[in-house]
Design a protein around this motif. Structure first.
Motif, PDB file in Angstrom:
ATOM      1  N   ASP A   1      24.109 -16.660  -0.593  1.00 58.96           N
ATOM      2  CA  ASP A   1      24.253 -16.664   0.866  1.00 58.96           C
ATOM      3  C   ASP A   1      25.530 -17.391   1.258  1.00 58.96           C
ATOM      4  O   ASP A   1      25.522 -18.478   1.836  1.00 58.96           O
ATOM      5  CB  ASP A   1      23.041 -17.330   1.514  1.00 58.96           C
ATOM      6  CG  ASP A   1      22.918 -16.980   2.998  1.00 58.96           C
ATOM      7  OD1 ASP A   1      23.790 -16.238   3.493  1.00 58.96           O
ATOM      8  OD2 ASP A   1      21.966 -17.445   3.643  1.00 58.96           O
TER       9      ASP A   1
ATOM     10  N   SER B   1      21.157 -23.364   2.186  1.00 56.04           N
ATOM     11  CA  SER B   1      22.187 -23.225   3.220  1.00 56.04           C
ATOM     12  C   SER B   1      22.852 -21.856   3.198  1.00 56.04           C
ATOM     13  O   SER B   1      23.139 -21.307   2.135  1.00 56.04           O
ATOM     14  CB  SER B   1      23.286 -24.283   3.027  1.00 56.04           C
ATOM     15  OG  SER B   1      22.822 -25.582   3.224  1.00 56.04           O
ATOM     16  N   ARG B   2      23.091 -21.354   4.405  1.00 59.10           N
ATOM     17  CA  ARG B   2      24.073 -20.279   4.528  1.00 59.10           C
ATOM     18  C   ARG B   2      25.435 -20.953   4.618  1.00 59.10           C
ATOM     19  O   ARG B   2      25.622 -21.892   5.385  1.00 59.10           O
ATOM     20  CB  ARG B   2      23.823 -19.431   5.768  1.00 59.10           C
ATOM     21  CG  ARG B   2      24.954 -18.457   6.079  1.00 59.10           C
ATOM     22  CD  ARG B   2      24.561 -17.452   7.125  1.00 59.10           C
ATOM     23  NE  ARG B   2      23.657 -16.457   6.535  1.00 59.10           N
ATOM     24  CZ  ARG B   2      23.114 -15.449   7.227  1.00 59.10           C
ATOM     25  NH1 ARG B   2      23.346 -15.332   8.515  1.00 59.10           N
ATOM     26  NH2 ARG B   2      22.336 -14.580   6.616  1.00 59.10           N
TER      27      ARG B   2
ATOM     28  N   ALA C   1      24.862 -22.356   9.865  1.00 57.47           N
ATOM     29  CA  ALA C   1      25.574 -22.284   8.593  1.00 57.47           C
ATOM     30  C   ALA C   1      26.363 -23.561   8.369  1.00 57.47           C
ATOM     31  O   ALA C   1      26.731 -24.262   9.316  1.00 57.47           O
ATOM     32  CB  ALA C   1      26.521 -21.085   8.564  1.00 57.47           C
TER      33      ALA C   1
END
Length: 274
Positions: A111, A84-85, A18
């Protein structure tokens, strides 16, 4: 436990791929950037609420929603990509982190998670902090705002009359007894005081979902009832919107101008007391 699109705990961050972003905001003392420089979650980039997550103050209040191009540039600078997280955090209670959470979701990026308890929970768990600056590779994130509900001043007044308008500031500010920031004290007529401190525990972690739901039901929030939230400038109200989602109320709106935007027009009524 990760609650998709909402929260994750300190332990959930272990091994999670992340982009981590620090959004700490300080009204007094050291600035958010200074606090970040003094110690942050290792690998976390920094975005400033005033400079990156809001437009300049004006008739829209102290923290109007940011210009889209400027927000996109800031998000990319933080190393966020389309896929992207994202994990966002602040000092603890989510009052600044939820602003970026809300802005990303409003622009179509689902997310994104708030670190429950923020840096306070991180350090309480014995996790290390870093003073190394993080300059990520710029991302390619793009987004268009408008996915989440907002209300303007007139609509906020209608919600106060016909639904539930939550004022999340401290009780003494709501009642007009103490106003340390804005030039006029009081609240929007018909609003209900719901101090955001009631959404979290002493470490700044959100209460269990069922406790949050009971809290909001006592405040007359219900499925199908128009609900909106405001604060002083439109930042910390997003923490209550996150709490409402945790409680199962998904349609609550943000009044971005909040109290500072409401009083920018001297013809708008002001209430004091309970």
């Amino acid at each position: 436990m990760i609650r998709p699109g909402l929260l994750l705990g300190v332990d959930d961050l272990d091994g999670l791929e992340a982009v981590v972003v620090d959004t700490r905001l300080a009204l007094t003392g050291a600035t958010g950037r200074e606090r970040y420089d003094a110690g942050h979650v290792p690998g976390a980039a920094y975005l400033d609420v005033d400079d990156d997550l809001a437009a300049p103050p004006g008739l829209g209040g102290r923290h109007p929603l940011p210009d889209t191009a400027a927000f996109v540039a800031a998000v990319r600078r933080a190393g966020i990509w389309r896929g992207s997280r994202v994990v966002v955090y602040d000092d603890g209670p989510g009052t600044a982190a939820a602003r970026l959470w809300w802005l990303l979701r409003d622009s179509g990026h689902d997310d994104v998670l708030v670190l429950d308890g923020g840096l306070a929970a991180w350090t309480a768990a014995g996790r290390p902090v870093s003073t190394e600056p993080v300059v990520p590779e710029p991302g390619d994130w793009d987004g268009t705002p408008g996915r989440l509900p907002v209300v303007d001043a007139g609509q906020a007044r209608a919600v106060a009359r016909d639904g539930v308008l939550l004022d999340v500031r401290a009780a003494e500010r709501f009642r007009g007894e103490h106003e340390p920031i804005d030039p006029v004290a009081g609240h929007i007529p018909g609003a209900i005081n719901a101090p955001l401190s009631g959404n979290t525990d002493q470490l700044g972690r959100f209460l269990p979902d069922d406790e949050l739901r009971r809290r909001f039901e006592v405040l007359r929030v219900a499925d199908g009832v128009a609900t909106a939230a405001y604060c002083g400038s439109g930042v910390t109200a997003t923490q209550t919107l996150l709490a409402l989602r945790l409680a199962g109320f998904y349609d609550a709106a943000l009044y971005p101008g909040s109290w500072s935007g409401w009083i920018a027009d001297p013809t708008r009524p002001v209430a004091t007391g309970r």
